[in-house]
Scaffold this motif. Sequence first.
Motif, PDB file in Angstrom:
ATOM      1  N   UNK A 307       0.816  -1.202   0.000  1.00 44.37           N
ATOM      2  CA  UNK A 307       0.000   0.000   0.000  1.00 44.37           C
ATOM      3  C   UNK A 307       0.855   1.259   0.000  1.00 44.37           C
ATOM      4  N   UNK A 308       0.192   2.411   0.034  1.00 48.93           N
ATOM      5  CA  UNK A 308       0.857   3.704   0.037  1.00 48.93           C
ATOM      6  C   UNK A 308       1.783   3.807   1.243  1.00 48.93           C
ATOM      7  N   UNK A 309       3.015   4.301   1.023  1.00 51.91           N
ATOM      8  CA  UNK A 309       4.006   4.320   2.101  1.00 51.91           C
ATOM      9  C   UNK A 309       4.352   5.736   2.557  1.00 51.91           C
ATOM     10  N   UNK A 310       3.639   6.750   2.032  1.00 53.14           N
ATOM     11  CA  UNK A 310       3.882   8.127   2.429  1.00 53.14           C
ATOM     12  C   UNK A 310       2.792   8.612   3.376  1.00 53.14           C
ATOM     13  N   UNK A 311       3.168   9.548   4.263  1.00 49.82           N
ATOM     14  CA  UNK A 311       2.149  10.193   5.086  1.00 49.82           C
ATOM     15  C   UNK A 311       1.571  11.382   4.327  1.00 49.82           C
ATOM     16  N   UNK A 312       0.686  12.133   4.972  1.00 54.75           N
ATOM     17  CA  UNK A 312       0.011  13.239   4.285  1.00 54.75           C
ATOM     18  C   UNK A 312       0.961  14.369   3.906  1.00 54.75           C
ATOM     19  N   UNK A 313       2.134  14.423   4.534  1.00 54.05           N
ATOM     20  CA  UNK A 313       3.133  15.449   4.213  1.00 54.05           C
ATOM     21  C   UNK A 313       4.131  14.976   3.157  1.00 54.05           C
ATOM     22  N   UNK A 314       3.898  13.772   2.612  1.00 58.63           N
ATOM     23  CA  UNK A 314       4.775  13.265   1.575  1.00 58.63           C
ATOM     24  C   UNK A 314       6.045  12.619   2.065  1.00 58.63           C
ATOM     25  N   UNK A 315       6.110  12.297   3.361  1.00 61.88           N
ATOM     26  CA  UNK A 315       7.300  11.651   3.912  1.00 61.88           C
ATOM     27  C   UNK A 315       7.033  10.170   4.141  1.00 61.88           C
ATOM     28  N   UNK A 316       8.097   9.381   3.981  1.00 62.97           N
ATOM     29  CA  UNK A 316       7.978   7.950   4.214  1.00 62.97           C
ATOM     30  C   UNK A 316       7.518   7.680   5.646  1.00 62.97           C
ATOM     31  N   UNK A 317       6.581   6.747   5.795  1.00 64.89           N
ATOM     32  CA  UNK A 317       6.148   6.347   7.130  1.00 64.89           C
ATOM     33  C   UNK A 317       7.125   5.281   7.629  1.00 64.89           C
ATOM     34  N   UNK A 318       8.192   5.730   8.252  1.00 64.51           N
ATOM     35  CA  UNK A 318       9.242   4.823   8.714  1.00 64.51           C
ATOM     36  C   UNK A 318       9.920   5.426   9.932  1.00 64.51           C
ATOM     37  N   UNK A 319      10.536   4.547  10.696  1.00 61.09           N
ATOM     38  CA  UNK A 319      11.362   4.981  11.817  1.00 61.09           C
ATOM     39  C   UNK A 319      12.690   4.252  11.723  1.00 61.09           C
ATOM     40  N   UNK A 320      13.717   4.996  11.429  1.00 61.81           N
ATOM     41  CA  UNK A 320      15.054   4.452  11.217  1.00 61.81           C
ATOM     42  C   UNK A 320      15.057   3.301  10.213  1.00 61.81           C
ATOM     43  N   UNK A 321      14.273   3.484   9.151  1.00 61.18           N
ATOM     44  CA  UNK A 321      14.245   2.521   8.064  1.00 61.18           C
ATOM     45  C   UNK A 321      13.218   1.423   8.196  1.00 61.18           C
ATOM     46  N   UNK A 322      12.565   1.329   9.343  1.00 64.83           N
ATOM     47  CA  UNK A 322      11.540   0.299   9.563  1.00 64.83           C
ATOM     48  C   UNK A 322      10.172   0.916   9.287  1.00 64.83           C
ATOM     49  N   UNK A 323       9.427   0.360   8.323  1.00 68.54           N
ATOM     50  CA  UNK A 323       8.084   0.875   8.044  1.00 68.54           C
ATOM     51  C   UNK A 323       7.245   0.799   9.306  1.00 68.54           C
ATOM     52  N   UNK A 324       6.554   1.881   9.636  1.00 70.94           N
ATOM     53  CA  UNK A 324       5.870   1.964  10.923  1.00 70.94           C
ATOM     54  C   UNK A 324       4.538   1.230  10.958  1.00 70.94           C
ATOM     55  N   UNK A 325       3.923   1.001   9.806  1.00 74.40           N
ATOM     56  CA  UNK A 325       2.601   0.379   9.830  1.00 74.40           C
ATOM     57  C   UNK A 325       2.442  -0.749   8.823  1.00 74.40           C
ATOM     58  N   UNK A 326       3.554  -1.226   8.248  1.00 77.85           N
ATOM     59  CA  UNK A 326       3.515  -2.357   7.320  1.00 77.85           C
ATOM     60  C   UNK A 326       4.600  -3.345   7.755  1.00 77.85           C
ATOM     61  N   UNK A 327       4.246  -4.489   8.289  1.00 77.91           N
ATOM     62  CA  UNK A 327       5.270  -5.416   8.796  1.00 77.91           C
ATOM     63  C   UNK A 327       6.158  -5.967   7.693  1.00 77.91           C
ATOM     64  N   UNK A 328       7.441  -6.123   8.006  1.00 84.16           N
ATOM     65  CA  UNK A 328       8.361  -6.750   7.076  1.00 84.16           C
ATOM     66  C   UNK A 328       8.876  -5.871   5.960  1.00 84.16           C
ATOM     67  N   UNK A 329       8.588  -4.555   6.007  1.00 85.96           N
ATOM     68  CA  UNK A 329       9.035  -3.638   4.962  1.00 85.96           C
ATOM     69  C   UNK A 329      10.057  -2.673   5.555  1.00 85.96           C
ATOM     70  N   UNK A 330      11.174  -2.491   4.836  1.00 86.80           N
ATOM     71  CA  UNK A 330      12.278  -1.681   5.330  1.00 86.80           C
ATOM     72  C   UNK A 330      12.795  -0.783   4.207  1.00 86.80           C
ATOM     73  N   UNK A 331      13.393   0.335   4.603  1.00 88.97           N
ATOM     74  CA  UNK A 331      13.935   1.287   3.635  1.00 88.97           C
ATOM     75  C   UNK A 331      15.383   1.581   3.987  1.00 88.97           C
ATOM     76  N   UNK A 332      16.192   1.839   2.950  1.00 86.91           N
ATOM     77  CA  UNK A 332      17.616   2.042   3.152  1.00 86.91           C
ATOM     78  C   UNK A 332      18.145   2.993   2.086  1.00 86.91           C
ATOM     79  N   UNK A 333      19.042   3.910   2.498  1.00 86.49           N
ATOM     80  CA  UNK A 333      19.708   4.796   1.549  1.00 86.49           C
ATOM     81  C   UNK A 333      18.965   6.069   1.226  1.00 86.49           C
ATOM     82  N   UNK A 334      17.921   6.392   2.008  1.00 84.65           N
ATOM     83  CA  UNK A 334      17.160   7.614   1.760  1.00 84.65           C
ATOM     84  C   UNK A 334      17.794   8.805   2.483  1.00 84.65           C
ATOM     85  N   UNK A 335      17.552  10.008   1.959  1.00 84.14           N
ATOM     86  CA  UNK A 335      18.072  11.221   2.579  1.00 84.14           C
ATOM     87  C   UNK A 335      17.570  11.353   4.012  1.00 84.14           C
ATOM     88  N   UNK A 336      18.495  11.553   4.922  1.00 84.87           N
ATOM     89  CA  UNK A 336      18.215  11.778   6.337  1.00 84.87           C
ATOM     90  C   UNK A 336      17.205  10.764   6.884  1.00 84.87           C
TER      91      UNK A 336
END
Length: 363
Positions: A307-336
């Motif tokens: 599903x959609x992975x951005x919040x209403x402000x257009x930022x990834x819904x993640x905390x230190x690369x761990x998707x906050x509301x989708x289990x098993x999904x991770x992000x790496x190499x993004x700005x800040x």
Amino acid sequence: MNNIEGKGAAVEVLDTLVIGGGQSGLAMGHYLKRQGRRFLILDANPRIGDAWRQRWDTLRLFTPAKFDGLPGMPFPGDGLSFPGKDELADFMESYAAAFDLPVCTSVRVERLWREQGRYVAVSDGRRWEAGNVVVATGCTQAPRLPDFAPGLDPSIVQLHSSEYRNPGQLREGRVLVVGLGNSGAEIALEVSRTHPTVIAGKPGGELPVRHGRTAARFVFPVVRFLGLYVLTLGTPVGRKAAAHKLSHADPLIRTKSKDLAAAGVEFVPRVTGVQDGRPVVADSPLRDVSNVIWCTGYRESFDWIEPRVFDDDGRLRQRRGVATDVPGLFFLGEEFMYAAVSATLLGSCRDARYLAGRIPAAS
């Protein structure tokens, strides 16, 4: 990995799928292999390192070689030198071979979704299923261009910085470089040697020391420490720096404003639109521009993920690369993503190690 038959094609079933085979994906692959995971790295380019090979010919890293290694392998050669982009690309290719990382090239994932407790990725009729997915496509996937760019006269050569290779691509005549960040400054200085050059924009500050070997020895270790451990989302000063970064260009590192001025580059305010096919600066069109190089950065492009992975402000819904509301999904190499250096070799290696310790075992 296991193969099962389904929907007319073999399906590869994995513990973890890494999408993106740049430095972030390779670093993650190193840690996953150490854990004995069943994983695969998919990369859209024909060859490992091509994301760097495809940049402009004279591009060199800002960080010295001693900080440009990947987990388990230092960058070869003089630690105080600044490698070229092809040197880094070749190093990445050698790294994948040395650690026997399973990288599948020329695969651009078209769609990723979750189905019956597993992620499904598809590309050109091929299908992969995994309990975990690490999206390591980086922050330079989709060039950002202003909406008015198509309005320029067809006679003007237009290139985004991702398409620029060398001045030989340009027509005779004046060059307008749009964007006074590091890419804009470096490209403007290069093209000024063969073309009259104008640069539009305002720098976001400048590194207060001269870039080079002395800085590599004495200044960059301090910058490294600040970028890894102080300017993070875990500190008040880091959160302030992250908010500032969203609306300001990075400080100029190697090529400074005085270098551009000394080379005869003309400075103008930002480009605000197009009039009669010409770029508009300070409410007036620039009439004698033959080339425009858009050094306007990149935008995030995750519309292939469901599903959609951005919040209403257009930022990834993640905390230190761990998707906050989708289990098993991770992000790496993004700005800040977590720190000021998260999109660099230094930061992505540190973030990969952190994430590898938080990826659950496959069920």
